[in-house]
Design an enzyme around this catalytic site. Structure first.
Site, PDB file in Angstrom:
ATOM      1  N   ASP A 136      -6.982 -25.237  56.937  1.00 51.47           N
ATOM      2  CA  ASP A 136      -7.269 -25.388  58.361  1.00 51.47           C
ATOM      3  C   ASP A 136      -6.006 -25.331  59.235  1.00 51.47           C
ATOM      4  OD1 ASP A 136      -8.963 -26.024  60.735  1.00 51.47           O
ATOM      5  OD2 ASP A 136     -10.418 -26.264  59.097  1.00 51.47           O
ATOM      6  N   HIS A 137      -6.223 -25.601  60.516  1.00 50.77           N
ATOM      7  CA  HIS A 137      -5.172 -25.354  61.501  1.00 50.77           C
ATOM      8  C   HIS A 137      -3.907 -26.159  61.204  1.00 50.77           C
ATOM      9  CE1 HIS A 137      -5.595 -29.253  63.555  1.00 50.77           C
ATOM     10  NE2 HIS A 137      -6.836 -29.158  63.118  1.00 50.77           N
ATOM     11  N   ASP A 138      -2.804 -25.551  61.475  1.00 47.19           N
ATOM     12  CA  ASP A 138      -1.490 -26.210  61.408  1.00 47.19           C
ATOM     13  C   ASP A 138      -1.105 -26.673  60.008  1.00 47.19           C
ATOM     14  OD1 ASP A 138      -0.694 -26.239  64.334  1.00 47.19           O
ATOM     15  OD2 ASP A 138      -2.651 -27.203  64.438  1.00 47.19           O
TER      16      ASP A 138
END
Ligand code: COA
Length: 211
Positions: A136-138
């Site tokens: 997922d993000h980051d």
């Protein structure tokens, strides 16, 4: 476009993931370089271009894109040798994977069908993101990391170099999986995993070293 050449072959999962992804992208492999002490043939017809000596030939390296399908202990030294030789090692993602436009994939990384890499995730070099894994993000994923099918890593997870995350594991947001750690299949990782440790279960706990 330069021909795309696989280094290594055989019935292991990675050569087949590589061949499938390349063909599905409309850029099928143009041949393979045999590698290892007991080299296996490819599982589908593919021209053998030579053995590992070819990888020492600058003229050969200058004309091809390589994808390393060698697994196990030989993978890292081979990858480092090819980086040192300035070989072209573009990442390869199956077209049925979803890669955010703001995510980055390092040299030599392979992404299998159904995997999802979300915004601003940074994936290092020579990783494998296997079937339907979601990063997922980051997220920050190091080099030589292997993510098994069906893993879910929430936002802001860090997975350090050479870690292995087993089938279907879940990693909650913000956690760090240390370098060389192993996350067992189905584990739910709620706390940082020390480098080199093996964790299993829900919540994941460190497995004592074998005596
Ligand atoms: C975690 C793992 C690496 C441990 O392997 P190992 O060191 O050989 O461990 P063992 O099989 O000897 O098991 C040791 C103990 O941990 C338990 N255990 C092993 N894996 C477990 C898991 N994933 N979840 C829960 N418990 C697990 C065993 O039941 C055993 O418990 P016991 O001592 O009470 O009997 C392995 O079981 C695993 O999960 N591998 C991931 C496989 C995978 O995802 N492959 C992807 C292919 S693409």
């Amino acid at each position: 476009m330069r021909p795309l050449i696989m280094v290594g072959a055989g019935r292991g999962s990675l050569p087949r993931i590589v061949a499938e992804a390349a063909a599905a992208r409309g850029r099928p492999l143009s041949g393979y370089v045999e590698f290892g002490d007991n080299p296996e043939p490819p599982t589908t017809p593919l021209e053998r271009l030579g053995d590992a000596a070819l990888l020492d030939d600058p003229a050969f390296l200058a004309g091809v894109d390589l994808v390393v399908a060698v697994q196990g202990a030989a993978r890292r030294p081979l990858a480092l040798q090819l980086l040192q030789a300035q070989a072209s090692l573009p990442p390869l993602a199956h077209p049925a994977a979803t890669i955010s436009t703001t995510a980055t994939l390092g040299a030599g990384t392979v992404v299998s069908a159904g995997a999802i890499v979300q915004s601003d995730a940074r994936i290092g070099r020579f990783c494998l993101l296997n079937t339907a894994a979601s990063i997922d993000h980051d997220n920050s994923v190091g080099d030589f990391v292997s993510i098994a099918p069906g893993v879910h890593a929430a936002g802001y997870v860090t997975i350090e170099d050479e870690a292995f995350v087993g089938l279907g594991a879940v990693i909650i947001n913000g956690v760090t999986v240390g370098a060389g750690a192993t996350v067992g299949a189905g584990a739910v990782v709620t706390r940082n995993v020390p480098a080199g440790a093996t964790v299993v279960g829900n919540p994941a706990r460190v497995l004592p070293p074998k005596t």
